[in-house]
Design a protein around this motif. Sequence first.
Motif, PDB file in Angstrom:
ATOM      1  N   PHE A 134       0.826  -1.206   0.000  1.00  0.00           N
ATOM      2  CA  PHE A 134       0.000   0.000   0.000  1.00  0.00           C
ATOM      3  C   PHE A 134       0.864   1.261   0.000  1.00  0.00           C
ATOM      4  CE2 PHE A 134      -3.334  -2.903   1.674  1.00  0.00           C
ATOM      5  CZ  PHE A 134      -4.303  -2.629   0.721  1.00  0.00           C
ATOM      6  N   ALA A 135       1.999   1.203   0.681  1.00  0.00           N
ATOM      7  CA  ALA A 135       2.890   2.356   0.686  1.00  0.00           C
ATOM      8  C   ALA A 135       3.419   2.639  -0.725  1.00  0.00           C
ATOM      9  CB  ALA A 135       4.051   2.114   1.650  1.00  0.00           C
ATOM     10  N   ALA A 136       3.772   1.579  -1.468  1.00  0.00           N
ATOM     11  CA  ALA A 136       4.263   1.762  -2.836  1.00  0.00           C
ATOM     12  C   ALA A 136       3.181   2.355  -3.733  1.00  0.00           C
ATOM     13  CB  ALA A 136       4.755   0.430  -3.392  1.00  0.00           C
ATOM     14  N   LEU A 137       1.949   1.851  -3.584  1.00  0.00           N
ATOM     15  CA  LEU A 137       0.843   2.367  -4.387  1.00  0.00           C
ATOM     16  C   LEU A 137       0.584   3.836  -4.103  1.00  0.00           C
ATOM     17  CD1 LEU A 137      -1.804  -0.507  -4.323  1.00  0.00           C
ATOM     18  CD2 LEU A 137      -0.827   0.543  -6.364  1.00  0.00           C
ATOM     19  N   PHE A 138       0.480   4.177  -2.825  1.00  0.00           N
ATOM     20  CA  PHE A 138       0.167   5.551  -2.453  1.00  0.00           C
ATOM     21  C   PHE A 138       1.319   6.498  -2.802  1.00  0.00           C
ATOM     22  CE2 PHE A 138      -2.781   3.647   0.942  1.00  0.00           C
ATOM     23  CZ  PHE A 138      -3.844   3.661   0.043  1.00  0.00           C
ATOM     24  N   ALA A 139       2.554   5.995  -2.716  1.00  0.00           N
ATOM     25  CA  ALA A 139       3.703   6.838  -3.053  1.00  0.00           C
ATOM     26  C   ALA A 139       3.689   7.210  -4.531  1.00  0.00           C
ATOM     27  CB  ALA A 139       5.002   6.118  -2.697  1.00  0.00           C
ATOM     28  N   ALA A 185       8.992   0.663  -4.277  1.00  0.00           N
ATOM     29  CA  ALA A 185       8.367   0.001  -5.422  1.00  0.00           C
ATOM     30  C   ALA A 185       8.720  -1.476  -5.530  1.00  0.00           C
ATOM     31  CB  ALA A 185       8.757   0.730  -6.708  1.00  0.00           C
ATOM     32  N   TRP A 186      10.001  -1.810  -5.440  1.00  0.00           N
ATOM     33  CA  TRP A 186      10.387  -3.208  -5.640  1.00  0.00           C
ATOM     34  C   TRP A 186       9.734  -4.143  -4.638  1.00  0.00           C
ATOM     35  CZ3 TRP A 186      12.268  -5.882  -9.503  1.00  0.00           C
ATOM     36  CH2 TRP A 186      12.955  -5.211 -10.527  1.00  0.00           C
ATOM     37  N   PRO A 187       9.929  -3.936  -3.331  1.00  0.00           N
ATOM     38  CA  PRO A 187       9.294  -4.881  -2.396  1.00  0.00           C
ATOM     39  C   PRO A 187       7.775  -4.793  -2.409  1.00  0.00           C
ATOM     40  CG  PRO A 187      10.298  -3.061  -1.191  1.00  0.00           C
ATOM     41  CD  PRO A 187      10.746  -2.930  -2.609  1.00  0.00           C
ATOM     42  N   GLY A 188       7.237  -3.570  -2.527  1.00  0.00           N
ATOM     43  CA  GLY A 188       5.792  -3.413  -2.468  1.00  0.00           C
ATOM     44  C   GLY A 188       5.073  -4.034  -3.639  1.00  0.00           C
ATOM     45  N   ALA A 246       2.193  -8.978  -6.540  1.00  0.00           N
ATOM     46  CA  ALA A 246       2.105 -10.137  -7.425  1.00  0.00           C
ATOM     47  C   ALA A 246       2.164 -11.441  -6.638  1.00  0.00           C
ATOM     48  CB  ALA A 246       3.241 -10.091  -8.448  1.00  0.00           C
ATOM     49  N   LEU A 247       3.049 -11.492  -5.647  1.00  0.00           N
ATOM     50  CA  LEU A 247       3.183 -12.714  -4.845  1.00  0.00           C
ATOM     51  C   LEU A 247       1.890 -13.018  -4.104  1.00  0.00           C
ATOM     52  CD1 LEU A 247       5.119 -14.940  -3.924  1.00  0.00           C
ATOM     53  CD2 LEU A 247       5.775 -13.462  -2.012  1.00  0.00           C
ATOM     54  N   SER A 248       1.223 -11.991  -3.604  1.00  0.00           N
ATOM     55  CA  SER A 248      -0.041 -12.187  -2.885  1.00  0.00           C
ATOM     56  C   SER A 248      -1.076 -12.849  -3.776  1.00  0.00           C
ATOM     57  CB  SER A 248      -0.579 -10.847  -2.379  1.00  0.00           C
ATOM     58  OG  SER A 248       0.308 -10.250  -1.473  1.00  0.00           O
ATOM     59  N   LEU A 249      -1.155 -12.395  -5.036  1.00  0.00           N
ATOM     60  CA  LEU A 249      -2.136 -12.961  -5.958  1.00  0.00           C
ATOM     61  C   LEU A 249      -1.915 -14.455  -6.132  1.00  0.00           C
ATOM     62  CD1 LEU A 249      -4.337 -12.862  -8.151  1.00  0.00           C
ATOM     63  CD2 LEU A 249      -2.547 -12.172  -9.769  1.00  0.00           C
ATOM     64  N   TYR A 250      -0.655 -14.842  -6.371  1.00  0.00           N
ATOM     65  CA  TYR A 250      -0.405 -16.252  -6.657  1.00  0.00           C
ATOM     66  C   TYR A 250      -0.352 -17.109  -5.396  1.00  0.00           C
ATOM     67  CZ  TYR A 250      -0.126 -14.746 -11.365  1.00  0.00           C
ATOM     68  OH  TYR A 250      -0.472 -14.208 -12.586  1.00  0.00           O
ATOM     69  N   GLY A 277       6.333  -3.159 -21.393  1.00  0.00           N
ATOM     70  CA  GLY A 277       6.705  -3.159 -19.978  1.00  0.00           C
ATOM     71  C   GLY A 277       5.619  -3.716 -19.093  1.00  0.00           C
ATOM     72  N   ALA A 278       5.481  -3.131 -17.925  1.00  0.00           N
ATOM     73  CA  ALA A 278       4.482  -3.592 -16.963  1.00  0.00           C
ATOM     74  C   ALA A 278       4.199  -2.459 -15.992  1.00  0.00           C
ATOM     75  CB  ALA A 278       4.976  -4.825 -16.201  1.00  0.00           C
ATOM     76  N   TRP A 279       2.956  -2.423 -15.509  1.00  0.00           N
ATOM     77  CA  TRP A 279       2.607  -1.441 -14.488  1.00  0.00           C
ATOM     78  C   TRP A 279       2.457  -2.141 -13.150  1.00  0.00           C
ATOM     79  CZ3 TRP A 279      -1.431  -0.790 -11.030  1.00  0.00           C
ATOM     80  CH2 TRP A 279      -1.398   0.419 -10.303  1.00  0.00           C
ATOM     81  N   GLY A 280       2.880  -1.461 -12.063  1.00  0.00           N
ATOM     82  CA  GLY A 280       2.820  -2.087 -10.743  1.00  0.00           C
ATOM     83  C   GLY A 280       3.906  -3.126 -10.646  1.00  0.00           C
ATOM     84  N   PRO A 281       3.540  -4.390 -10.414  1.00  0.00           N
ATOM     85  CA  PRO A 281       4.569  -5.428 -10.355  1.00  0.00           C
ATOM     86  C   PRO A 281       5.302  -5.536 -11.685  1.00  0.00           C
ATOM     87  CG  PRO A 281       2.465  -6.249  -9.518  1.00  0.00           C
ATOM     88  CD  PRO A 281       2.190  -4.916 -10.146  1.00  0.00           C
ATOM     89  N   PRO A 282       6.630  -5.575 -11.680  1.00  0.00           N
ATOM     90  CA  PRO A 282       7.371  -5.764 -12.940  1.00  0.00           C
ATOM     91  C   PRO A 282       7.326  -7.236 -13.332  1.00  0.00           C
ATOM     92  CG  PRO A 282       8.892  -5.667 -11.096  1.00  0.00           C
ATOM     93  CD  PRO A 282       7.525  -5.436 -10.512  1.00  0.00           C
TER      94      PRO A 282
END
Length: 430
Positions: free
Chosen positions: A51-56, A70-73, A78-82, A406-411
């Motif tokens: 959430f911090a990465a999103l809001f930032a 961004a990287w950890p967030g 993506a990890l949460s989804l899978y 590219g990709a948005w959010g999770p790379p």
Amino acid sequence: MIIVFGLLALAVVAALYRYLWRRLVRDTTTGWGRPRRLGTALFVAGPAMMFAALFAELGHAPFLLQRVLAWPGFLWMALSLYLLLAVVAGEVARPLLGRLLERSPRKHPGPERPFGGAGNRATSHHGEQLSPQTEAPLRQLTRTENPAPAPAPASAPTRRLFVSRVVGGAAATAAVTTVGLGTYGVLRGPGVKRVTVPLAKLPRAAHGYRIAVVSDIHLGPVLGRGFAQRVVDTVNATQPDLIAVVGDLVDGSVQDLGPAAAPLAQLSARHGSYFVTGNHEYFSGAPQWIEEVRTLGLRPLENARTELTHFDLAGVNDLAGESTGQGPDFDRALAGRDPARACVLLAHQPVQIHEAVRHHVDLQLSGHTHGGQLWPGNIVAAAANPTVAGLDRYGDTQLYVSRGAGAWGPPTRVGAPSDITVIELASRQA
């Protein structure tokens, strides 16, 4: 209503994370030892970083802070989804594994019968009861010859705990592997697709004309200058006649991402490079980026058209520009053109195809969908877009949708590999 919806969404997310924590942490550990404490800390820190990465990013926080978060967030997103998908799938395997263990043969050693017992008297080898005076020394001798057994070792995990650990370990392994491979696929750069599109109005002289379609590069706190260079090198290697950058180039300001976008100045095509805005440009300062890409040698098509030798090339602004009075204007871009000439339209979102059909466009080139990016996101993308990826036809108008570079959010991409598409126009007169 926005506040209520936000609170409801937050409650759903919290419930899902509690479910994951219960299956992956609580059910696989015993007591509040170090493993459970570490697992709990991960399921608190991960969502917080996400959430911090999103809001930032959405709140335009200082760019350095965005890069740190961004990287950890986003990887946790993506990890949460899978993890969720794998754990839900594991609910099917859980009872099957439990039944298999129940049916497996097990040996249970019977308890040893103690020598003598409460209320029982020792007997001689003739079966006669011994007197108390004789019995006591005999019991003492027996204790000496047969010492008490050693304490039993700690019991093995229960069947339920064992099943939880097997299913949870398999789910975590599957999720980490999926995200790892999907991230590697993005960072190594997009592949090249080649698609032939026949156009009835295209003259024979333009048969084989090649347009490199580049969309959704999404330069930002994760994908930077090095990624932009890989995209440029891939495009130039195809030796196209024309390059079309169809939106969502950046996620941030010119001040923060100008150096990352600098390699775009190296794009090379016989008839030049063209650019139309995507929705993310309007989150990032579209007027400034339009001027920036112009300095890099790209020609913005802001609801405009140019007459090339063999066909018309037009471009319209993205729908997101409507909030600032900079939305798409098909009449301005397409009115007054010679209807006998083929027309190729650059428009970021596939939903703009309906206006393209109304204006008798021959081919629309779009992006925006990422092909779903993270499976099963393609199902969501299909609900919001007429075409998610690839070539389709609407009346006399054809639509090609790129999955993006590219990709948005999770790379990360799963089931929707990134691409740069070389559209080869074919004349039916050839």
